[in-house]
Write an enzyme that holds these catalytic residues in place. Structure first.
Site, mmCIF file in Angstrom:
data_model
loop_
_atom_site.group_PDB
_atom_site.id
_atom_site.type_symbol
_atom_site.label_atom_id
_atom_site.label_comp_id
_atom_site.label_asym_id
_atom_site.label_seq_id
_atom_site.Cartn_x
_atom_site.Cartn_y
_atom_site.Cartn_z
ATOM 1 N N ARG A 58 -12.545 -14.433 -2.336
ATOM 2 C CA ARG A 58 -11.680 -15.132 -1.373
ATOM 3 C C ARG A 58 -12.448 -16.028 -0.418
ATOM 4 N NH1 ARG A 58 -7.118 -10.345 -0.399
ATOM 5 N NH2 ARG A 58 -5.870 -10.960 -2.220
ATOM 6 N N ASP A 63 -7.077 -8.203 4.284
ATOM 7 C CA ASP A 63 -6.271 -9.068 3.414
ATOM 8 C C ASP A 63 -5.801 -10.337 4.122
ATOM 9 O OD1 ASP A 63 -6.555 -7.333 1.292
ATOM 10 O OD2 ASP A 63 -4.724 -6.218 1.747
ATOM 11 N N SER A 78 0.834 -1.212 0.000
ATOM 12 C CA SER A 78 0.000 0.000 0.000
ATOM 13 C C SER A 78 0.863 1.254 0.000
ATOM 14 C CB SER A 78 -0.891 0.017 1.242
ATOM 15 O OG SER A 78 -1.826 -1.027 1.184
HETATM 16 C C1 S3P Z 1 -5.612 -1.408 -0.182
HETATM 17 C C2 S3P Z 1 -6.899 -1.450 0.281
HETATM 18 C C3 S3P Z 1 -7.667 -2.704 0.451
HETATM 19 C C4 S3P Z 1 -6.758 -3.932 0.395
HETATM 20 C C5 S3P Z 1 -5.752 -3.863 -0.702
HETATM 21 C C6 S3P Z 1 -4.864 -2.634 -0.518
HETATM 22 C C7 S3P Z 1 -4.957 -0.101 -0.315
HETATM 23 O O1 S3P Z 1 -8.615 -2.804 -0.597
HETATM 24 O O2 S3P Z 1 -7.525 -5.117 0.246
HETATM 25 O O3 S3P Z 1 -4.925 -5.001 -0.705
HETATM 26 O O4 S3P Z 1 -3.714 -0.059 -0.483
HETATM 27 O O5 S3P Z 1 -5.657 0.919 -0.253
HETATM 28 P P1 S3P Z 1 -10.092 -2.161 -0.474
HETATM 29 O O6 S3P Z 1 -9.950 -0.696 -0.471
HETATM 30 O O7 S3P Z 1 -10.812 -2.686 -1.688
HETATM 31 O O8 S3P Z 1 -10.646 -2.718 0.804
#
Ligand code: S3P
Length: 450
Positions: free
Chosen positions: A358, A327, A29
């Site tokens: 998932r 996640d 992220s």
């Molecule tokens: C992320 C947000 C999450 C996560 C993804 C990374 C991010 O997704 O599942 O792996 O970096 O903002 P969502 O915003 O769809 O929940």
């Protein structure tokens, strides 16, 4: 890469204990955001510890296509010479974000308030994922989008020539949507307000403040109210990316279920909006210790030690914790197989629109390997079989999903019979060194024939 190359079938079998130090890669992220915010600054941003997984490499390529100079200097060391807020050039070709929902959604937001047109696509997994959650809010700024049925990629976004600021309540708990709206708000005059009812990972807010944007966060009865003042000049930063807690989850959870294990994962990011898995594991009775807690680059970090935990018990995971461990449900459902009693995961329907569905991917793969699972649209329940209890012996489908592939390989490290995945290729999107790292700890992984 994922979904494009030949499948890499892989098998994990029970071996000796997992021991040693697991140096997991940089946070995915934060890596995406470092490149995007670097591209929106004027001058040179320096990044160390960048995740060099395919998802992030695709974002680096995209930032070049929008006009930033992105340079790789050596392992994890990158610089970005940005074009400034509103400075994106129109890409000459289609932007291929590969497997990355974060990449495509954040970049769509970032370009939506510039007078340029861009077309986005991705692999078969990404082309199946909903983009309406981004095209709805960016339409409020004045951007147009033209995609396939159901708001799917490939999709062309025509950025707003005269963007207006918006006030937007994010309808589902999603840091990607929140971040896309904030990035779009950067090039709208006046104040853009984003409201989230449940707190999701807050790296975008923290990093925008670090890059010099005027941004405030208020906790109110409505939820978290984030106010961003548009059209700032972002100042380049020096960023040290912490190690990814979502990647650390795999060696940590494997250590908890493989007899005799003792693994140290140094320097992992423990932002409270990301650390829900570790709280859950501790409630289950996992032997986890946090050593040397400290702050680095505005993010809390610590060294995490995990030891084999034969006395874990199933629990009901509070649904309000879901955003802070979204996640990590796939690997938690593996750990749950080796605990006593049921682990109940409610409020998890967002898992159905990740790189794969998932809930379905874990339920079918664990059932094939001898576990008893219950599920509904928003719930996953795993009936634990205690230490060493999972029979194993079957092939699970990874469905172009890195975390599904890694979860089943970790299951195979502790199950009675080996567990295989049809394709370990997608692991390279987030954790390219998974195979050698786990082998160094003592895991037995084998590339098998399809
Ligand atoms: C992320 C947000 C999450 C996560 C993804 C990374 C991010 O997704 O599942 O792996 O970096 O903002 P969502 O915003 O769809 O929940």
């Amino acid at each position: 890469m994922s979904g494009h190359g030949d499948p890499i079938p892989m098998t994990a079998r029970r071996a000796g204990p997992l021991t040693g130090v697991a140096e997991v890669p940089g946070d995915k992220s934060i890596s995406h955001r470092s490149l995007i915010l670097g591209a929106l600054s004027v001058g040179e941003t320096r990044i160390s510890g960048l995740l060099e997984g395919q998802d992030v490499l695709d974002t680096a390529k995209a930032m070049r296509a929008f006009g930033a100079e992105v340079t790789h200097h050596g392992a994890g060391e990158w610089t970005v010479n940005g074009v400034g807020v509103g400075g994106f050039a129109e890409p000459e070709d289609v932007i291929d974000c590969g497997n990355s929902g974060t990449g495509v959604r954040l970049i769509m937001g970032a370009m939506a308030t510039s007078p340029i047109t861009a077309t986005f696509t991705g692999d078969a997994s990404l082309r199946g994922r909903p983009m309406g959650r981004i095209t709805d809010p960016i339409a409020l700024f004045g951007a147009q989008s033209h995609g396939r049925q159901g708001g799917r990629l490939p999709m062309t976004i025509v950025g707003a020539a005269d963007p207006v600021p918006v006030r937007y309540t994010v309808p589902m708990p999603s840091a990607q949507v929140k971040s896309a709206v904030l990035l779009a708000g950067l090039n709208a005059p006046g104040q853009t307000v984003v409201i989230e009812k449940e707190a999701t990972r807050d790296h975008t807010e923290r990093m925008l403040a670090g890059f010099g944007a005027e941004i405030t966060v208020e906790e109110t009865d409505e939820g978290r109210v984030i106010t961003l003042t548009g059209q700032p000049e972002l100042t380049p930063q020096t960023i040290v990316v912490p190690r990814d807690p979502s990647s650390a989850a795999f060696p940590v959870c494997a250590a908890l279920i493989v007899e005799g294990s003792d693994v140290l994962v140094p320097n992992i990011g423990l932002n409270p909006t990301r650390a829900g898995l570790f709280t859950t594991l501790q409630e289950m009775g996992a032997d986890l210790t946090f050593e040397n807690p400290r702050e680095e680059g505005g993010e809390p970090v610590a060294d995490l030690r995990a030891r084999f935990s034969p006395d874990m018990k199933g629990i009901e995971v509070p649904p309000e914790r879901a955003p802070s461990m979204i996640d990590e449900y796939p690997i938690l459902s593996v750990v749950a197989c080796f605990a006593a009693g049921q682990t109940i995961m409610r409020g998890v329907k967002e898992l159905r629109v990740k790189e794969s569905d998932r809930i379905d991917a874990m339920a079918r793969g664990l059932e094939a390997n001898g576990a008893r699972i219950e599920e509904d649209e928003d719930t996953l329940i795993v009936h634990g079989m205690g230490p060493g209890g999972l029979p194993g012996g079957a092939v699970a489908q990874a469905r172009l999903d890195h975390r599904i592939a890694m979860s089943f390989l970790c299951a195979g490290m502790a199950a009675q019979q080996p567990v295989s995945v049809d394709d370990a290729g997608p692991i390279a999107t987030s954790f390219p060194i998974f195979e050698p790292l786990m082998e160094t700890l003592g895991a037995q992984l084998q590339r098998t024939k399809a």
